[in-house]
Design an enzyme around this catalytic site. Sequence first.
Site, mmCIF file in Angstrom:
data_model
loop_
_atom_site.group_PDB
_atom_site.id
_atom_site.type_symbol
_atom_site.label_atom_id
_atom_site.label_comp_id
_atom_site.label_asym_id
_atom_site.label_seq_id
_atom_site.Cartn_x
_atom_site.Cartn_y
_atom_site.Cartn_z
ATOM 1 N N GLU A 126 23.580 7.967 26.319
ATOM 2 C CA GLU A 126 24.753 7.356 26.952
ATOM 3 C C GLU A 126 25.617 6.736 25.861
ATOM 4 O O GLU A 126 25.082 6.038 25.005
ATOM 5 C CB GLU A 126 24.347 6.271 27.954
ATOM 6 C CG GLU A 126 25.550 5.744 28.714
ATOM 7 C CD GLU A 126 25.198 4.708 29.797
ATOM 8 O OE1 GLU A 126 24.013 4.354 29.929
ATOM 9 O OE2 GLU A 126 26.119 4.274 30.482
ATOM 10 N N ALA A 267 18.860 -1.660 26.061
ATOM 11 C CA ALA A 267 17.887 -0.701 26.573
ATOM 12 C C ALA A 267 18.637 0.393 27.318
ATOM 13 O O ALA A 267 19.828 0.263 27.589
ATOM 14 C CB ALA A 267 16.913 -1.384 27.524
ATOM 15 N N GLU A 269 18.331 3.422 30.542
ATOM 16 C CA GLU A 269 17.618 3.729 31.793
ATOM 17 C C GLU A 269 17.271 5.196 31.977
ATOM 18 O O GLU A 269 17.109 5.639 33.124
ATOM 19 C CB GLU A 269 18.497 3.277 32.962
ATOM 20 C CG GLU A 269 19.773 4.117 33.182
ATOM 21 C CD GLU A 269 21.045 3.504 32.638
ATOM 22 O OE1 GLU A 269 20.962 2.681 31.693
ATOM 23 O OE2 GLU A 269 22.136 3.841 33.137
ATOM 24 N N GLU A 303 16.906 -2.038 33.907
ATOM 25 C CA GLU A 303 16.785 -0.605 33.608
ATOM 26 C C GLU A 303 15.992 0.095 34.716
ATOM 27 O O GLU A 303 16.310 1.212 35.098
ATOM 28 C CB GLU A 303 16.128 -0.371 32.251
ATOM 29 C CG GLU A 303 16.802 -1.086 31.078
ATOM 30 C CD GLU A 303 18.298 -0.822 30.946
ATOM 31 O OE1 GLU A 303 18.770 0.229 31.411
ATOM 32 O OE2 GLU A 303 18.998 -1.700 30.396
HETATM 33 ZN ZN LIG Z 1 22.744 -0.929 32.843
#
Ligand SMILES: [Zn+2]
Length: 880
Positions: A126, A267, A269, A303
């Site tokens: 991402e 973090a 996901e 997450e």
């Molecule tokens: Zn998020």
Amino acid sequence: MRSEEQKIIYLQDYKPSDYLIPKTEMWVDFTPDRTRITTDLYVERQDGAEEGAPLELDGEQLELVSIAIGDEVLGAGQYELSESGLKLLDPPKSFVLSTVVDVEPEKNKSLEGLYRSSGNWCTQCEAEGFRRITYFLDRPDVMSVFTVKMVADKDLAPVLLSNGNPVDSGEMSNNRHFAEWHDPHPKPSYLFAMVAGKLDKISENFTTKSGKKVDLNIYAEPGKAELCRYAMDALIRSMKWDEERFGCEYDLDVFNIVAVSDFNAGAMENKGLNIFNDKYVLADPATATDQDYALIERIIAHEYFHNYTGNRVTCRDWFQLCLKEGLTVFRDQEFSSDERFRDVERIDDVKGLRQSQFIEDSGPLAHPPRPSQYEQIDNFYTTTVYEKGAEVVRMLMTLLGKETFHKGVDLYLDRHDGEAATIEQFVKCFEDVSKRDLSQFQKWYTQAGRPQVSYSTAYDAESKQFTLKLSQEVPATPGDSEKSPMVLPIKFGLVSNNGDDLGWDSVEGAEVNDDLIVLDKEEATIVFHGVSSAPVVSLFREFSAPVTVQTQATLEEDLHRARLDGDPFNRWESLQSAVLNIVSPSMALDGPELDVDNLEQVAVALSQTLDSQDMSPSFKALSLRLPGYQDYAQRVGVNIDPDRIKRIKHEVDRLVADKLRGQLVTLYSSLHLPDTYEPDATQSGLRSLRNQSLAMLATLYDKQIFEMVDAHYRDAQNMTDRQAALSIMCANAPAQAEALLDHFKENYADPMTVFDKWLSLSASIDDDRTLDRIQSLMADERFSLETPNRVYALFGSFTQGNPTQFAREDGAGFDLIADIIMQIDKFNPQVAGRFAVAFRVWKNYESKRREAAHTALERIKQAENISPNLSEMVNKTLEG
Ligand SMILES: [Zn+2]
């Protein structure tokens, strides 16, 4: 300069892809100096797309080895290659495209795509990292079912992980082995992940509400697995909570988390395989503070919650980022509130919002939660998208009521399951369940800026009428001067003399339901009939809308609410606003003398709060934390002189501490904690109150108190107390702090998470030697500009936690940060772009500092080969 070449991307230009890729098969061969990736894309032209429309796949920094359609190897004339991708000129309607590419994860310092962290391969896709792994339609509305076969040397990478469920594994020749993963859920490429390396793990399992057993694993670098226990506990609680509160049940056989030490963000996901910055996983009482534990709990939950809000229902395009982030932040806030103390969590969240999002909203980088244009999507992972996005979701709940709100979320998750959705589709679900027109409410997503609310009140004893006049105005933001009124859900109460809320017989002038006023016009005059005595109005209880209230209450009103308001948020808020109202005028250039008498009245109210039986220790600790530099600076607004703010702030803190001295000493010495450390809300509340009492006392510059701080450091049985003592010393007694910092580094800073604390604390000291100190911190052999956690620890702490040194009158602080940003930009543009926000308040400084910041920004702008990320940030900051 590459900024001229930058293309602006507009929401209105969105067009569905001509092609879809329902199935993707990958074969990934890891070797030490390069990774070979073979990909089969099952491509289908969409109905309605033009026959022969070219297929343009995204791809960056890939070395193409071969390309074929079915069995036919393509020759040079059959496709076009560029720096940004691969174009097939006249593809058939339905075909399998096979590509073989080589990538070099070892050389990847941008930490996007496939890279190595401490010898382990991992990915971050991402927003647009997947195009650095293979050629693909790298956009969130193209969703594919992935099967990934990974191959590597058994010693180099005994662990091979990807999304979904494990389907096969086995031995191969030459000490190599393989693992195959299949993810049955179609997903966009940004949720793709792989990890290959030497990792230890801890395992548990979870049985879902329908009786399915899920294997849970958390992986960390060798020797660190035991530090993942709290994260595992938080994961299990999150899975349970999401079933109970939102009905969301986990949908794969395994859930894996991997902690890595090099990571740009917090973090990620990825479906079934979350990858974490290890800072948000690893913890034990000796190395992590209560605050670290709380953050770990929250980020693990966040997450995990994305599994539905983000993964099962994803975003159509990156303009809709807040669709997944705003909703998921709201969910993690609710989780923390249910697991801890709701009132304290709310205050903490609002403090966070004000210290970051409010500044963003008032400056050159202001944008709505759903922007309508961008140059670099990486620059839009902002507090407006995340935190303000969460406030918008919270307002929906306030407006519709909890039950209807949950029906709306259920409908959204059901109606759009497996789809890539938009904000409009999200809001439509709430319209459908509530039958309420939410078109004006939707402005919260599309209109930048924060409503400024004013009010006045009048009470007529004879007719028992209470009149409340409300008005709102949304100030202009860069590029948007025409604003219209927003829908404001205002939770409120009419506080009587004894603190009870007064009722009324009837009301007119606006929509009022029980404790909620809905203001959707520029102004409203609301008349309450049958109010038995003159009330003090308490507005925006629980901070029910992200606005700024411009009307200054009188000191009496603030203190009345601080003592008696039924809403803990407004109790806290009133005390803070009383201090801000009294002190801020003196902080302006040529401002008046500090009003000591009024401040003493606040100290009395604070003293009563500390004595109160019905407030929790954590609430008291928050109350003791008087407004900070940022709170004052936002109030002062323009011509800011940080030295002046800091000097007067010290005076205020000292004055209040002096009044409360006896009480604080008693609090500090009488609060006892159990022998066994627990990071739960109750214990952390007690520690927080104890440490905050000491922090307040230390502002008295008293030798005896400093001895207490020193003893607190040396007697500390956990990192929370130890770091608190150090931080108090750094803030009040730099000379003594240095000796303690040396001791701290020598004895505790072996794990990098603690080393980072040492960097942060050292960079927060405000004295003449700050800049030299930073140079020597950078020279430490464990410091590296290439590791984002080191950079955030050192320079994040400097730019945000040391405002007087960052904004030095001679400009040396600005220059230092400009140099660092330019250095980092050469290999990690994402982090460089994020750091540039340190300058977003440059226009608010007094003239000398303003000039110095401007010079530093111009210097970055003129630098050679500046990245598009940094260029967008700097240009906007200069122009806005
Ligand atoms: Zn998020």
